[in-house]
Design a protein around this motif. Sequence first.
Motif, PDB file in Angstrom:
ATOM      1  N   UNK A  86      -1.035  12.620  -7.868  1.00 52.38           N
ATOM      2  CA  UNK A  86       0.111  11.732  -7.686  1.00 52.38           C
ATOM      3  C   UNK A  86       0.252  10.750  -8.840  1.00 52.38           C
ATOM      4  N   UNK A  87      -0.754  10.713  -9.721  1.00 54.77           N
ATOM      5  CA  UNK A  87      -0.692   9.882 -10.924  1.00 54.77           C
ATOM      6  C   UNK A  87      -0.610  10.746 -12.183  1.00 54.77           C
ATOM      7  N   UNK A  88      -0.235  12.001 -12.028  1.00 53.41           N
ATOM      8  CA  UNK A  88      -0.179  12.911 -13.171  1.00 53.41           C
ATOM      9  C   UNK A  88       0.787  12.411 -14.242  1.00 53.41           C
ATOM     10  N   UNK A  89       1.825  11.705 -13.838  1.00 50.05           N
ATOM     11  CA  UNK A  89       2.790  11.186 -14.807  1.00 50.05           C
ATOM     12  C   UNK A  89       2.157  10.224 -15.791  1.00 50.05           C
ATOM     13  N   UNK A  90       1.478   9.201 -15.277  1.00 51.98           N
ATOM     14  CA  UNK A  90       0.879   8.196 -16.157  1.00 51.98           C
ATOM     15  C   UNK A  90      -0.315   8.782 -16.914  1.00 51.98           C
ATOM     16  N   UNK A 149      -8.194  21.546   7.604  1.00 53.22           N
ATOM     17  CA  UNK A 149      -8.263  20.869   6.298  1.00 53.22           C
ATOM     18  C   UNK A 149      -8.859  19.485   6.517  1.00 53.22           C
ATOM     19  N   UNK A 150      -9.950  19.186   5.808  1.00 50.68           N
ATOM     20  CA  UNK A 150     -10.622  17.896   5.990  1.00 50.68           C
ATOM     21  C   UNK A 150     -10.594  17.066   4.713  1.00 50.68           C
ATOM     22  N   UNK A 151     -10.324  15.776   4.883  1.00 48.60           N
ATOM     23  CA  UNK A 151     -10.387  14.834   3.766  1.00 48.60           C
ATOM     24  C   UNK A 151     -10.838  13.480   4.287  1.00 48.60           C
ATOM     25  N   UNK A 152     -11.317  12.646   3.373  1.00 43.15           N
ATOM     26  CA  UNK A 152     -11.712  11.296   3.761  1.00 43.15           C
ATOM     27  C   UNK A 152     -10.507  10.444   4.128  1.00 43.15           C
ATOM     28  N   UNK A 153      -9.333  10.806   3.658  1.00 42.08           N
ATOM     29  CA  UNK A 153      -8.162   9.974   3.941  1.00 42.08           C
ATOM     30  C   UNK A 153      -6.864  10.683   3.653  1.00 42.08           C
ATOM     31  N   UNK A 154      -6.178  10.233   2.594  1.00 39.80           N
ATOM     32  CA  UNK A 154      -4.814  10.681   2.318  1.00 39.80           C
ATOM     33  C   UNK A 154      -4.702  11.638   1.145  1.00 39.80           C
ATOM     34  N   UNK A 155      -5.669  11.576   0.214  1.00 36.49           N
ATOM     35  CA  UNK A 155      -5.562  12.397  -0.988  1.00 36.49           C
ATOM     36  C   UNK A 155      -5.490  13.873  -0.694  1.00 36.49           C
ATOM     37  N   UNK A 156      -6.172  14.306   0.361  1.00 31.12           N
ATOM     38  CA  UNK A 156      -6.159  15.717   0.726  1.00 31.12           C
ATOM     39  C   UNK A 156      -4.793  16.229   1.126  1.00 31.12           C
ATOM     40  N   UNK A 157      -3.853  15.332   1.358  1.00 28.98           N
ATOM     41  CA  UNK A 157      -2.484  15.763   1.650  1.00 28.98           C
ATOM     42  C   UNK A 157      -1.882  16.507   0.462  1.00 28.98           C
ATOM     43  N   UNK A 188       0.688   7.845   9.146  1.00 23.15           N
ATOM     44  CA  UNK A 188       1.992   8.482   8.958  1.00 23.15           C
ATOM     45  C   UNK A 188       2.822   7.712   7.942  1.00 23.15           C
ATOM     46  N   UNK A 189       2.736   6.383   7.967  1.00 24.96           N
ATOM     47  CA  UNK A 189       3.496   5.570   7.027  1.00 24.96           C
ATOM     48  C   UNK A 189       3.067   5.802   5.590  1.00 24.96           C
ATOM     49  N   UNK A 190       1.756   5.784   5.341  1.00 25.67           N
ATOM     50  CA  UNK A 190       1.260   6.010   3.984  1.00 25.67           C
ATOM     51  C   UNK A 190       1.533   7.446   3.556  1.00 25.67           C
ATOM     52  N   UNK A 191       1.345   8.388   4.479  1.00 30.08           N
ATOM     53  CA  UNK A 191       1.617   9.781   4.163  1.00 30.08           C
ATOM     54  C   UNK A 191       3.066  10.001   3.758  1.00 30.08           C
ATOM     55  N   UNK A 192       3.974   9.362   4.452  1.00 32.79           N
ATOM     56  CA  UNK A 192       5.395   9.498   4.122  1.00 32.79           C
ATOM     57  C   UNK A 192       5.712   8.824   2.791  1.00 32.79           C
ATOM     58  N   UNK A 206     -12.229   4.463 -10.045  1.00 33.24           N
ATOM     59  CA  UNK A 206     -12.092   4.014  -8.652  1.00 33.24           C
ATOM     60  C   UNK A 206     -10.761   3.357  -8.314  1.00 33.24           C
ATOM     61  N   UNK A 207     -10.150   2.663  -9.260  1.00 36.64           N
ATOM     62  CA  UNK A 207      -8.918   1.937  -8.935  1.00 36.64           C
ATOM     63  C   UNK A 207      -7.711   2.851  -8.784  1.00 36.64           C
ATOM     64  N   UNK A 208      -7.809   4.074  -9.282  1.00 39.66           N
ATOM     65  CA  UNK A 208      -6.679   4.991  -9.144  1.00 39.66           C
ATOM     66  C   UNK A 208      -6.319   5.205  -7.673  1.00 39.66           C
ATOM     67  N   UNK A 209      -7.332   5.305  -6.818  1.00 38.50           N
ATOM     68  CA  UNK A 209      -7.070   5.511  -5.390  1.00 38.50           C
ATOM     69  C   UNK A 209      -6.304   4.334  -4.812  1.00 38.50           C
ATOM     70  N   UNK A 210      -6.682   3.119  -5.211  1.00 42.65           N
ATOM     71  CA  UNK A 210      -6.002   1.920  -4.718  1.00 42.65           C
ATOM     72  C   UNK A 210      -4.522   1.954  -5.084  1.00 42.65           C
ATOM     73  N   UNK A 211      -4.223   2.320  -6.313  1.00 43.02           N
ATOM     74  CA  UNK A 211      -2.821   2.375  -6.743  1.00 43.02           C
ATOM     75  C   UNK A 211      -2.041   3.407  -5.930  1.00 43.02           C
ATOM     76  N   UNK A 212      -2.625   4.594  -5.754  1.00 44.64           N
ATOM     77  CA  UNK A 212      -1.922   5.657  -5.032  1.00 44.64           C
ATOM     78  C   UNK A 212      -1.620   5.229  -3.603  1.00 44.64           C
ATOM     79  N   UNK A 213      -2.611   4.686  -2.905  1.00 42.99           N
ATOM     80  CA  UNK A 213      -2.399   4.345  -1.503  1.00 42.99           C
ATOM     81  C   UNK A 213      -1.494   3.134  -1.331  1.00 42.99           C
ATOM     82  N   UNK A 214      -1.295   2.376  -2.407  1.00 44.43           N
ATOM     83  CA  UNK A 214      -0.317   1.287  -2.376  1.00 44.43           C
ATOM     84  C   UNK A 214       1.071   1.782  -2.769  1.00 44.43           C
ATOM     85  N   UNK A 215       1.167   3.069  -3.102  1.00 45.11           N
ATOM     86  CA  UNK A 215       2.457   3.640  -3.484  1.00 45.11           C
ATOM     87  C   UNK A 215       2.867   3.324  -4.903  1.00 45.11           C
ATOM     88  N   UNK A 216       1.925   2.897  -5.746  1.00 41.09           N
ATOM     89  CA  UNK A 216       2.215   2.514  -7.126  1.00 41.09           C
ATOM     90  C   UNK A 216       1.864   3.665  -8.053  1.00 41.09           C
TER      91      UNK A 216
END
Length: 273
Positions: free
Chosen positions: A190-194, A11-19, A247-251, A146-156
């Motif tokens: 991960x932002x499906x709620x908002x 499984x390949x992704x640019x970062x964390x979203x592919x999790x 691992x920290x962001x993934x968790x 574009x800013x949606x990714x920033x919010x997700x990776x900040x845990x917001x």
Amino acid sequence: MNDAIDRPIGVFDSGFGGLTVLRSLVEQLPNEDFVYLGDTARAPYGPRSIAQVREFALEGLDHLMERDVKALVIACNSASSAVLRDARERYDVPVTEVILPAASRAIAATRNGRIGVVATESTINSASYDDAFAVADILLTTQACPRFVEFVEAGITGGDELLAVAEEYLAPIKKAQCDTLILGCTHYPLLAGVIGYVLGNGVTLVSSAEACAQSTYSQLTQANLLRHQPREALRAFLTTGNADDFQGIGRRLLGGFVTNATKVTIDKENAHV
């Protein structure tokens, strides 16, 4: 072919979203082993050119093939836009991506023929979703977020600032009266709620992650590569960036789903560690 059944799925992704894709894959394919590679050292792919995304993605997919995987999942909309055709010609294993499965599900879900797509700038600029809907009688509205990714990776995933950004991004979707929206970046589930709150209950949200997992199941079944016997499956997490940060962001995003991340180097020699 029977020996191939025992190999893992890459499984390949640019970062964390592919999790989010991997989580859906694990739910639908619980007996399969997975190797996840996130190119976090060069993420995000969204603002990059298609040519550069193609180069990076093929390096990542080559690396996974060196690990003897039986199938490839391109769990990134930007990478899928850039390399899908190349990947299916380049590799002799089943290749699944996130765009066509999501488009198919959205076509099945819409009632008024008005579908929206929210995605990264790279995905929108590639016109991949426009191509995916070209043969359907669909009025498509696309919007880069574009800013949606920033919010997700900040845990917001909530709060006034995110809500204001979501209202701005989703205004064209509401104006077009879309009744179905594709979350065209694997961070966005991960932002499906908002997103659901802003658009209301009348809009169906289509997760590219879930659609991709179902497509992977179908491809493995057709290729006679699906494990059927219950077993304790293995998951390996690789990153081109800092393993502790990954691992920290993934968790933070998915709880205890991400464990034992390892840093790898992707280069011409395809060095594994």
